[in-house]
Motif scaffolding. Structure first.
Motif, short mmCIF file in Angstrom:
data_model
loop_
_atom_site.label_atom_id
_atom_site.label_comp_id
_atom_site.label_asym_id
_atom_site.label_seq_id
_atom_site.Cartn_x
_atom_site.Cartn_y
_atom_site.Cartn_z
N THR A 89 0.63 -1.24 -11.25
CA THR A 89 0.46 -1.81 -12.59
C THR A 89 1.34 -3.03 -12.73
OG1 THR A 89 0.05 0.41 -13.48
CG2 THR A 89 0.63 -1.32 -15.06
N PRO A 90 0.80 -4.15 -13.25
CA PRO A 90 1.64 -5.34 -13.44
C PRO A 90 2.73 -5.09 -14.49
CG PRO A 90 -0.69 -5.89 -13.54
CD PRO A 90 -0.60 -4.40 -13.59
N HIS A 129 0.83 -1.20 0.00
CA HIS A 129 0.00 0.00 0.00
C HIS A 129 0.87 1.25 0.00
CE1 HIS A 129 -4.05 1.80 0.81
NE2 HIS A 129 -3.27 2.82 1.12
N GLY A 130 1.93 1.23 0.80
CA GLY A 130 2.82 2.38 0.87
C GLY A 130 3.58 2.64 -0.42
N LEU A 131 3.70 1.63 -1.26
CA LEU A 131 4.36 1.80 -2.55
C LEU A 131 3.40 2.31 -3.62
CD1 LEU A 131 6.35 -1.56 -2.58
CD2 LEU A 131 7.32 0.74 -2.31
N GLU A 132 2.11 2.05 -3.45
CA GLU A 132 1.15 2.30 -4.51
C GLU A 132 0.22 3.48 -4.25
OE1 GLU A 132 -1.01 -1.29 -5.25
OE2 GLU A 132 0.70 -2.31 -6.18
N ARG A 155 4.18 -3.62 -10.26
CA ARG A 155 4.31 -4.91 -9.57
C ARG A 155 4.96 -5.88 -10.54
NH1 ARG A 155 -1.30 -3.68 -8.58
NH2 ARG A 155 -1.85 -5.33 -10.07
N VAL A 156 6.20 -6.24 -10.27
CA VAL A 156 6.97 -7.09 -11.18
C VAL A 156 6.73 -8.56 -10.86
CG1 VAL A 156 9.31 -7.71 -11.92
CG2 VAL A 156 8.71 -5.30 -11.56
N ALA A 157 6.50 -9.34 -11.90
CA ALA A 157 6.30 -10.78 -11.74
C ALA A 157 7.66 -11.46 -11.59
CB ALA A 157 5.55 -11.34 -12.95
#
Length: 434
Positions: free
Chosen positions: A413-414, A167-170, A180-182
């Motif tokens: 975002t993915p 949450h703190g990142l987004e 958000r890296v897979a």
């Protein structure tokens, strides 16, 4: 003062240029050509005052030299208190009192102020690219949020940070984008380094780094070690050792650098999680990066610590480096046990990262070690409520700044774990570099 690459394949450069570049052209990390000695320094009235005194020798010839007092006053608006632990005269150095409740707030704010001061009329916007294993991204986002002339691109490994960290990142928006890296953190770190080393990309976009590879992160982090060590030595006549939770080695490198300046920093222990690249090396094995493993202390989930290059540069050989530091690995079961017992045993509720350092302290004491130690508390336990609260059996309220952050909507975002994916995102907002 000149700065050189750890890989010796790039020309020496000024501090200002090294701060802006982040990574050396040959892919190495910038280090000082020589380490300035620090004359004996009396305890200062504030962390900001210590920071200014300790950082001043590094800023000879820099355009920032005359701004240094203001930069420190703006960055170090919250202290780093050294508090006693229950029991044996041990201490905890609390570094989580900043706006995102992690130690990275200090240097992120200093770096943001420094890069702003270095901007010149006509400069195009700078994109700050940052890989994060949990805390760096939020600190950088907070420091650069809505700052004119800057955008921020954050990469974090999806599913490998705590819900509150995510949450703190987004939750920033505006000039901050979060992906958000897979993959795992080392994928994110590799993607950032590829972007910074892409000469064509850098001709088309003005990029800078805010990871611990940046001198703008390394140098300011010396301040709280210097401030604490000087005050402790003045009061007790002994050097204080530090047990530092570590993943990418940036915070630990700052303590090493402060000690190499001649400041009264005692022995340094690296407390790692189950990602034991460093403990295996310091136990005598060859340095061998490994695939990252997910752990409770997720901000330290690093299999290839970038700043190891700096440690090797500062020591003549492996024997000298192994003599300068020690490292321990702490698995998840031990982290859980340590968090569960810490309120009764030490009088604090630790985050999982701080718990690795507490366990290292307990091991030292059990072995008969009587030296004074400070456990470095790198993040507030409320950032890890889903781990900590079931273990201690009661809620851990978030500090006010974190509580405000959690009220804001969040969106990420993915992104695939592919350097080309990041390149495409950066070029989609292409702005010609002068």
């Amino acid at each position: 003062m000149n700065f050189i690459s750890t890989r010796s394949g790039a020309p020496a450069t000024s501090l200002d240029d090294a701060l802006v570049a982040g990574l050396a052209p040959d892919g190495g990390l910038y280090v000082p050509a020589s380490i300035p000695p620090m004359p004996a320094l009396a305890p200062q009235p504030s962390l900001a005052a210590t920071a200014q005194r300790v950082l001043m020798p590094w800023f000879g010839g820099s355009r920032l030299r005359h701004h240094l007092g203001a930069l420190c006053a703006d960055a170090y608006t919250f202290e780093a208190p050294l508090r006693p632990l229950s029991g044996d005269g041990d201490h905890v150095l609390e570094l989580f009192h900043g706006p995102t409740a992690a130690f990275k707030d200090y240097a992120a704010r200093f770096l943001a102020g420094a890069l702003s001061a270095l901007r010149q009329d006509g400069d195009t916007d700078t994109e700050i690219v940052v890989a994060t294993s949990g805390d760096t991204g939020a600190a950088v986002a907070g420091a650069f949020h809505r700052r004119p002339g800057f955008g921020v691109t954050i990469l974090y490994p999806e599913g490998r940070v705590s819900p509150r960290q995510a949450h703190g990142l987004e939750c920033w928006g505006d000039n901050v984008r979060t992906f958000r890296v897979a993959g795992h953190f080392d994928d994110c770190q590799r993607m950032i380094k590829a972007a910074l080393g892409d000469h064509d990309l850098r001709e088309r976009r003005r990029l800078a780094s805010a990871n611990s590879i940046s001198l703008g992160r390394l140098l300011p982090q010396m301040a709280y070690y210097a401030h604490t060590a000087i005050a402790f030595h003045a009061e007790h006549g002994r050097t204080l050792g530090f047990i530092i939770p570590t993943g990418n080695l940036g915070n630990a490198c700052a303590a090493v650098l402060a000690r190499r300046m001649g400041l009264p920093v005692g022995d340094i222990v690296l407390a790692c999680n189950a990602n034991d690249t460093l403990p295996r090396y310091f136990d005598g094995a060859d340095y061998a990066p490994q695939t990252t493993r997910a752990t409770l202390a997720n901000a330290m989930d690093v299999g290839t610590p970038s700043n190891f290059e700096r440690l090797r540069h500062w020591h003549a050989d492996d024997t000298a480096l192994r003599a300068a530091l020690t490292a321990v690995a702490v698995d998840d079961a031990t982290i859980r046990d340590t968090v569960r017992a810490a309120p009764g045993r030490h009088g604090i509720v630790p985050c999982p990262h701080t718990a690795t350092a507490l366990h290292a302290l307990e091991t030292l004491r059990a072995s008969g070690d009587t030296r004074p130690w400070a456990v470095v508390a790198t993040a507030h336990p409320a950032k890890f409520d889903t781990v900590v609260e079931p273990l201690v059996g009661y809620p851990v309220p978030p500090p006010p700044a974190l509580a405000e952050c959690l009220k804001r909507p969040a969106r990420g975002t993915p992104m695939s774990a592919d350097a080309d994916a990041l390149r495409d995102v950066l070029l989609a907002q292409e702005e010609p570099v002068d």
